[in-house]
Write a protein that holds these residues in place. Sequence first.
Motif, PDB file in Angstrom:
ATOM      1  N   GLU A  69      18.192 -34.920 -36.316  1.00 31.67           N
ATOM      2  CA  GLU A  69      18.068 -33.526 -36.750  1.00 31.67           C
ATOM      3  C   GLU A  69      17.399 -33.510 -38.120  1.00 31.67           C
ATOM      4  O   GLU A  69      17.441 -34.503 -38.844  1.00 31.67           O
ATOM      5  CB  GLU A  69      19.448 -32.866 -36.849  1.00 31.67           C
ATOM      6  CG  GLU A  69      20.368 -33.577 -37.837  1.00 31.67           C
ATOM      7  CD  GLU A  69      21.638 -32.798 -38.174  1.00 31.67           C
ATOM      8  OE1 GLU A  69      21.571 -31.554 -38.214  1.00 31.67           O
ATOM      9  OE2 GLU A  69      22.672 -33.441 -38.411  1.00 31.67           O
ATOM     10  N   GLU A  75      27.001 -37.058 -32.625  1.00 30.40           N
ATOM     11  CA  GLU A  75      27.382 -36.708 -33.984  1.00 30.40           C
ATOM     12  C   GLU A  75      28.332 -37.763 -34.512  1.00 30.40           C
ATOM     13  O   GLU A  75      29.301 -38.103 -33.848  1.00 30.40           O
ATOM     14  CB  GLU A  75      28.058 -35.333 -33.976  1.00 30.40           C
ATOM     15  CG  GLU A  75      27.664 -34.510 -35.161  1.00 30.40           C
ATOM     16  CD  GLU A  75      28.345 -33.168 -35.147  1.00 30.40           C
ATOM     17  OE1 GLU A  75      27.642 -32.194 -34.857  1.00 30.40           O
ATOM     18  OE2 GLU A  75      29.558 -33.111 -35.408  1.00 30.40           O
ATOM     19  N   ARG A  86      23.958 -35.669 -36.960  1.00 30.53           N
ATOM     20  CA  ARG A  86      23.494 -35.974 -35.607  1.00 30.53           C
ATOM     21  C   ARG A  86      22.464 -37.104 -35.682  1.00 30.53           C
ATOM     22  O   ARG A  86      21.439 -36.965 -36.366  1.00 30.53           O
ATOM     23  CB  ARG A  86      22.870 -34.712 -35.015  1.00 30.53           C
ATOM     24  CG  ARG A  86      22.747 -34.699 -33.540  1.00 30.53           C
ATOM     25  CD  ARG A  86      22.342 -33.287 -33.106  1.00 30.53           C
ATOM     26  NE  ARG A  86      21.745 -33.330 -31.785  1.00 30.53           N
ATOM     27  CZ  ARG A  86      22.452 -33.475 -30.672  1.00 30.53           C
ATOM     28  NH1 ARG A  86      23.753 -33.573 -30.721  1.00 30.53           N
ATOM     29  NH2 ARG A  86      21.833 -33.523 -29.502  1.00 30.53           N
TER      30      ARG A  86
END
Length: 394
Positions: free
Chosen positions: A35, A22, A167
């Motif tokens: 993501e 992240e 992410r």
Amino acid sequence: MKPVERHLADILGTVRPLAPLEVDLERALGTVLAEDVTAPVSLPPFDNSAMDGYAVRAGDVVNVPVSLSVTEDVAAGDGALRAIGSGMVARIMTGAPVPAGADAVVPVEWTDAGRTQVTIHKQVQPGNAIRLIGEDVRAGDVVLREGTRIGAAQLGILAGVGRRRVRVRPQPRVVVLSTGAELAEPGTPLGPGQIWESNSFMLAAAVREAGAEGFRAGAVTDDPNRFLDILDAQLLRADAVITSGGVSMGAYEPVKEALAPLGRVVFEKVAMQPGMPQGFGLVGDDNVPIFTLPGNPVSAFVSFVLFVRPALRQMQGLPATLPETVRATTTAPLHSPPGRRSFLRAILTDGTVAPVHGQGSHQLAALASANALVIVPEDVTVLAEGATVEVIPL
Ligand code: AMP
Ligand code: MG
């Protein structure tokens, strides 16, 4: 000799995508989303004005000119608004919420720009100059899919849906190490027998063009122990290593001499020209992929395009294949050694492709003047002018 496809398959069978992490938005440029990103609210989040002007009831602006009273000013960022009754208008700015009761915005250009009373001289349609809630994105919509490279516009929408962290798969950190006792640093004078070192600059730039981070570790002389020391030190910050030079059949081949005994890097001949001597494997405790490219600059460049770039894409979680080709007609005959796939430097324009003068693997100026590589297959040694060929645009 090993076919080009098999060498790439071996590499792609070994190289793993980097683990997602992240990151803050400020560090996300150039990374690849790991993501799907959805919008938590609709965008725009409320009906708002697309222009500076007056929020009106369209029904009040049928017989023009008409004079109406201005209840208040509504600026971008205003919250609590009074509803617009019949015969009333609000002076409204771009981005400001449209007050209840209003169903159109009249641009200021259609009016006398009055503050307490305004005269409008043009009819307006309901909905005019209003940006509707959810017109761009609806709450819950996916705005960016996993596997998307984050450029400026993608960064914009990430912020636009309120994300601060995201992410991603990071950009691989790739160290480029050149070898050769003959290499002088550009900007310094050439001694006898020396040439200026170009591969580490070119390859580090190619790494960056491929969406990864390229670091030059500079050049090492032809001492295998010195090479190993420097490689060891560089492994700390590397997700992959590219070396150039020192992998051929001669003496003073430091890369081969240093790595072959470790048994984890395979040196072989790939059926291509330029770039026949190739090496690939893993080094260090962290199993860092290493590409040992031949030293001739054009060979190193072509090897990068065929093998390293796809591997870097795979490390970023992107689809990895041999470079895409287009078809073109050659403007001159082409020659290629039997049993090897040639990648000739050429200029591609509107469906025709012209090989450049200077097809030697040391002829970097010819490469720099080219914008394409023409492929001549393994089983072909000559192609006539006018033949259809596959071309890799650069
Ligand atoms: P090698 O693969 O080390 O045998 O080198 C093949 C040829 O490429 C030789 O002519 C070298 O001088 C040249 N060469 C090797 N490394 C570089 C480099 N980093 N920059 C420019 N030329 C190089
Ligand atoms: Mg050398």
